[in-house]
Scaffold this motif. Structure first.
Motif, short mmCIF file in Angstrom:
data_model
loop_
_atom_site.label_atom_id
_atom_site.label_comp_id
_atom_site.label_asym_id
_atom_site.label_seq_id
_atom_site.Cartn_x
_atom_site.Cartn_y
_atom_site.Cartn_z
N ARG A 105 0.83 -1.22 0.00
CA ARG A 105 0.00 0.00 0.00
C ARG A 105 0.86 1.25 0.00
O ARG A 105 0.45 2.31 -0.47
CB ARG A 105 -0.87 0.04 1.26
N LEU A 109 1.32 5.16 -3.29
CA LEU A 109 1.01 6.49 -2.74
C LEU A 109 2.29 7.30 -2.55
O LEU A 109 2.31 8.52 -2.76
CB LEU A 109 0.28 6.34 -1.41
N LEU A 138 -3.77 14.77 -1.04
CA LEU A 138 -4.47 13.49 -1.03
C LEU A 138 -3.50 12.33 -0.82
O LEU A 138 -3.78 11.40 -0.06
CB LEU A 138 -5.26 13.29 -2.34
N GLY A 142 -3.56 9.84 2.41
CA GLY A 142 -3.64 8.39 2.24
C GLY A 142 -2.47 7.69 2.93
O GLY A 142 -2.64 6.68 3.60
N GLY A 148 -4.60 2.35 8.78
CA GLY A 148 -6.03 2.18 9.00
C GLY A 148 -6.42 2.29 10.46
O GLY A 148 -7.58 2.09 10.81
N ALA B 74 -6.66 9.17 -4.67
CA ALA B 74 -7.87 9.05 -3.86
C ALA B 74 -8.26 7.58 -3.70
O ALA B 74 -8.52 7.12 -2.58
CB ALA B 74 -9.01 9.83 -4.49
N LEU B 76 -6.42 4.93 -3.98
CA LEU B 76 -5.43 4.20 -3.18
C LEU B 76 -5.61 4.50 -1.70
O LEU B 76 -5.49 3.62 -0.84
CB LEU B 76 -4.02 4.56 -3.64
N GLY B 77 -5.93 5.77 -1.40
CA GLY B 77 -6.20 6.13 -0.01
C GLY B 77 -7.43 5.42 0.52
O GLY B 77 -7.46 4.96 1.66
N ILE B 78 -8.45 5.32 -0.32
CA ILE B 78 -9.68 4.63 0.09
C ILE B 78 -9.38 3.16 0.35
O ILE B 78 -9.84 2.59 1.36
CB ILE B 78 -10.76 4.79 -1.00
N ALA B 80 -6.64 1.98 1.32
CA ALA B 80 -5.76 1.81 2.48
C ALA B 80 -6.53 1.68 3.77
O ALA B 80 -6.08 1.00 4.69
CB ALA B 80 -4.79 3.00 2.57
N VAL B 81 -7.71 2.31 3.86
CA VAL B 81 -8.35 2.36 5.18
C VAL B 81 -9.37 1.25 5.42
O VAL B 81 -9.88 1.14 6.53
CB VAL B 81 -9.03 3.71 5.46
N ALA B 209 -14.47 3.67 -6.10
CA ALA B 209 -14.59 4.58 -4.97
C ALA B 209 -15.98 4.44 -4.34
O ALA B 209 -16.14 4.53 -3.13
CB ALA B 209 -14.36 6.02 -5.41
N GLY B 212 -16.12 1.72 -1.98
CA GLY B 212 -15.66 2.30 -0.72
C GLY B 212 -14.57 1.55 -0.01
O GLY B 212 -14.27 1.85 1.13
N SER C 75 -12.59 13.55 -6.09
CA SER C 75 -11.60 12.64 -5.51
C SER C 75 -11.45 12.91 -4.02
O SER C 75 -11.46 11.98 -3.19
CB SER C 75 -10.24 12.82 -6.18
N LEU C 79 -12.40 10.43 -0.80
CA LEU C 79 -11.42 9.99 0.19
C LEU C 79 -11.89 10.37 1.60
O LEU C 79 -11.82 9.55 2.53
CB LEU C 79 -10.06 10.63 -0.10
N ALA C 82 -14.60 8.06 2.74
CA ALA C 82 -14.07 6.74 3.10
C ALA C 82 -13.43 6.79 4.48
O ALA C 82 -13.62 5.87 5.29
CB ALA C 82 -13.05 6.29 2.06
N GLN C 85 -16.21 6.87 6.97
CA GLN C 85 -16.86 5.57 7.10
C GLN C 85 -16.02 4.64 7.97
O GLN C 85 -16.54 3.90 8.80
CB GLN C 85 -16.99 4.99 5.69
#
Lengths: 497, 226, 97
Positions: A105, A109, A138, A142, A148, B74, B76-78, B80-81, B209, B212, C75, C79, C82, C85
């Motif tokens: 991951r 990024l 962004l 990320g 997480g 964006a 990739l960030g989504i 990640a979590v 996206a 999610g 975008s 993010l 997410a 959430q």
């Protein structure tokens, strides 16, 4: 013809796509993109040093129709620093993440963040800067939330929202410039902007937006949790490079676009906020219980110093003194970049070895990892500003300028910030030499009692140490070439009589 | 709390007056044409006749490249979590039939948008948004993967726009034209290739996206939930 | 010839309303909607800058900027949602990893 400016952005983009597509080979692919990226950036630096300002008209259109990439001395200096720090982070990351799901991951990024940094330093177009700022924001959010974990996601959500407000405000300022001047090219806008409502309000909007992003006091609240909760390589990049990029933009816009037209009171305001940041950041760093939080608050303080240069630069007419002082500001920014990245990389290893980063309980880990502790000590030397670090030279010149210009109030601020920095650095180092626990009921300190340290090889310890050595020795003793490089910095006030 | 709100309101009122003053000054200045005339005279050299596409894909193509990178960051960030949320109920017979009609229509409309962008309003973003909407429709009708390909292929798709765009730029530079400098006789086709790749990436990224989170690796992506 | 100025004023009003709402409200979704209203205001303004009268084609540059800006805003919003959430999903649960 090889366009090193465009390649500095294109290569990390290709690296990002490759590591997205083939996550299993993220490390070799990432490193394969990292090395040529550093090469391209250093080539830009060499070209600027040899031949002066480098321009690349993307698409062959030229301004104002197309977008220009421009590298002057200021851009080249920060580009060189950012890419060397990024190289160290890239060499450190594989060992740090080994065996973790975070590895695959991290790389895409990280390459996007790198592309955004290089793009931002080289951008010569106001709207393109908005896009690079968003990419930077962004990718940084990320990366910060990579684990997480709740605290990390929470901190980075706040960072993201603040950043979005900042870039919206910036974009509003760009719209105002385009409405009034009909161009987005930075150089062209600088030629045509006159003192008046458009200049004042666009300065307030663009600089205000960037201040949010560069975490200048009192807009710093999002920084410490976001930087302290990220994985160590990410913290290093965020604290050393990302906030520095926003500061670079404030400086660039002020030097090139707004400085001549907004007057000294705006610079004074930036200086006052910087002074508050120096004191507040250093005080909170002194009180921090965790090493990474200390490092993050120290970033708030060190950024403050950078803003102290504005009121002094505003008072100086074009000439040697002004160029010298600008060089000092850049030297401080570069030294902090190297030193802070080093501190976070080392802190990450101590945290790995000890299983936590509570400063009061790190004695065993610091004694088990002497190379890492040396890195922390050297980074600390640079953060305090002891000779021979680059910070010492820069702060000395800052003090001299403040006294010469009769701006005495900055002197005690610089002194107090330096004393506080010494206090928080020695607070950490004190534990490296402690032979008895601080509290009676704690277990005795025994370096062999830190089994996590054995898993940390020398290859993982070297990047942090190298960065600290650059900050203390290279930038301290051999900093003159920096002024030669900066001689080609675009500063319209030099053209003015 | 009340006092804070009042302070913000006052601040924002001052801000609005200042903004109105500055923009009034900007609008009443002499630069009425801005870049419009210059753009109009150069559009014939861009390979397309729609001036907005000429700006997006040629004059300021570098902006568009970085913007595709923003989309990539964006998603990739989504990813990640967290994991994607569990799906909705499967569709009933009527909804399924309707989806069977709407989704192909959206895809055809997307293809049309992509093609028409060269000479009339349209282009990669509009087309990509339609593809993304097709994905959202599928998802709402209970298809857990929203019509997206399996993960390995999805990873290639979301990066495709940036990849093709950057490769074009670097290849043109290597051939001596300069980064993203299209030769006039190839410009139309290069723009079409780049826009096609961008459309696929944008569509896939928007749909992903909407899911999610990371796609579940056990999900083969070809069926309805349960 | 003042139609575009009215349009621009509406854009400014949206910017200011968005900024107000962003500063006043705490919940994430309201903040995000506020930011997007603010963004819509900026885009509104840019569109009106492109207007050059009924008999001249509009300036395409601001239109292209707006298209870019919209994708960037989408975008960033995605993010942020997410992230939100993730926080909601873990309200009572222990951290993973």
């Amino acid at each position: 013809m090889i366009d090193w400016l465009a390649l500095s952005v294109a290569l990390p983009l290709l690296g990002a796509v490759a590591t997205v597509a083939l996550p299993r080979f993220a490390v070799p692919l990432g490193l394969a993109a990292a090395l040529p990226t550093v090469w391209a950036a250093l080539m830009v630096m060499v070209l600027v040093a040899d031949q002066g300002v480098q321009v690349s008209a993307l698409g062959g259109w030229g301004a104002p129709l197309g977008i220009l990439l421009r590298a002057d001395g200021l851009a080249a200096a920060l580009l060189g620093m950012a890419n060397l720090v990024a190289l160290a982070v890239s060499l450190y990351a594989p060992g740090y993440f080994r065996g973790s799901v975070l590895e695959a991951r991290f790389w895409p990024l990280w390459m996007l963040l790198w592309a955004a940094l290089n793009g931002l330093f080289l951008a010569g177009d106001l709207f393109n800067l908005y896009v690079t700022l968003e990419l930077l924001g962004l990718a940084a959010a990320g990366l910060g939330a990579l684990t997480g974990q709740r605290a990390a996601v929470e901190a980075n959500l706040r960072y993201l929202l603040v950043g979005l407000l900042g870039s919206m405000t910036y974009l509003l300022g760009v719209s105002l410039i385009y409405t009034a001047l009909g161009t987005l090219d930075l150089e062209q806008a600088a030629r045509e902007l006159r003192a008046g409502p458009v200049a004042w309000v666009s300065f307030a909007l663009m600089t205000g937006g960037l201040i949010l992003k560069s975490a200048l006091f009192p807009m710093h609240f999002w920084l410490p949790p976001a930087h302290a909760n990220a994985p160590a390589p990410v913290s290093a990049a965020l604290s050393a490079l990302v906030v520095k990029a926003a500061f670079y933009l404030v400086l660039r816009l002020w030097l090139e676009l707004f400085g001549p037209v907004v007057g000294a009171s705006a610079a004074l305001l930036l200086g006052l906020l910087g002074a508050a940041a120096v004191i507040w950041g250093a005080w909170r760093a002194l009180r921090a219980e965790r090493l990474k939080l200390l490092a993050a608050y120290s970033t708030v303080a060190q950024l403050g110093y950078l803003f102290l240069f504005f009121p002094l630069l505003a008072e100086l007419p074009a000439g040697t003194a002004r160029t010298e002082l600008l060089g000092a500001a850049v030297l401080l920014a570069l030294t902090h970049g190297f030193a802070k990245a080093s501190l976070f990389l080392c802190a990450g290893l101590l945290q790995k070895a000890a299983g936590h980063d509570r400063i009061d309980e790190l004695s065993a880990a610091t004694q088990a990892l002497p190379v890492v502790t040396l890195g922390v000590a050297l980074a600390g030397v640079a953060l305090i500003g002891l000779p021979p670090s680059g910070t010492f030279t820069a702060k000395w010149m800052l003090l001299t300028a403040a006294i010469d210009l009769g701006q005495w109030p900055w002197v005690p601020v610089i002194m107090a910030g330096t004393l506080l920095a010494a206090a928080y650095v020695f607070r950490v180092l004190g534990h490296a030499f402690a032979s008895a626990p601080r509290h009676g009921d704690a277990p005795p300190i025994d370096p062999r009692g830190c089994p996590g340290a054995n898993a940390i090889g020398l290859a993982l310890q070297l990047p942090g140490l190298m960065l600290a050595l650059v900050a203390v020795l290279a930038l301290g003793m051999t900093a003159e070439p920096l002024w030669d490089l900066l001689a080609s910095t675009t500063d319209p006030s030099e053209a003015a009589p | 709390m009340k006092r804070r709100e009042a302070a913000i309101t006052a601040l924002v009122l001052v801000l609005s007056v200042v903004l109105a003053w500055a923009f009034w000054n900007a609008f009443s200045g002499p630069t009425g044409d801005r870049l419009a005339e210059l753009t109009a005279t150069r559009v014939p050299e861009s390979g397309v006749t729609n001036p907005v596409t000429a700006v997006l894909l040629n004059f300021r193509a570098y902006d568009t490249l970085l913007e595709l990178a923003v989309l990539l960051a964006a998603i990739l960030g989504i990813w990640a979590v967290g994991k994607a949320s569990p799906g909705f109920l499967p569709a009933g017979a009527v909804l399924r039939a309707l989806v069977g009609l709407i989704v192909p229509l959206l895809i055809i409309a997307g293809g049309y948008m992509l093609w028409v962008g060269g000479h009339a309003p349209g282009g990669a973003f509009q087309a990509g948004a339609l593809l993304g909407a097709a994905g959202v429709t599928l998802r709402l009708a209970g298809y857990p993967a929203a019509g997206l390909p399996p993960e390995a292929l999805l990873r290639v798709t979301i990066g495709l726009g940036v990849l093709i765009f950057t490769l074009c730029g670097v290849a043109l530079m290597a051939l001596g034209y300069g980064f993203l400098t299209y030769p006039l006789d190839l410009a139309k086709w290069l723009i079409l290739v780049i826009e096609t790749a961008a459309t696929l990436s944008i569509g896939a990224t928007l749909a992903a996206a909407y899911l999610g989170g990371r796609a579940d690796p056990t999900d083969s992506g070809d069926g309805v939930t349960r | 010839m003042t139609a575009h100025l009215i349009y621009a004023a509406a854009g400014l009003a949206l910017v200011v309303l968005g900024a107000w709402s962003f500063l006043v409200h705490a919940p994430l979704l309201r903040k995000l909607v506020a930011l997007n209203v603010m963004g819509a205001g900026v885009f509104h303004l840019l569109i009106s800058v492109g207007y050059r009268g009924l008999d001249a084609p509009p300036d395409p540059v601001p239109h292209a900027l707006v298209l870019t800006g919209i994708v960037v805003a989408v975008s960033a919003t995605a993010l942020a949602v997410a992230f939100g959430q993730r926080l909601e999903g873990s309200a009572g649960e222990q951290d993973r990893d």
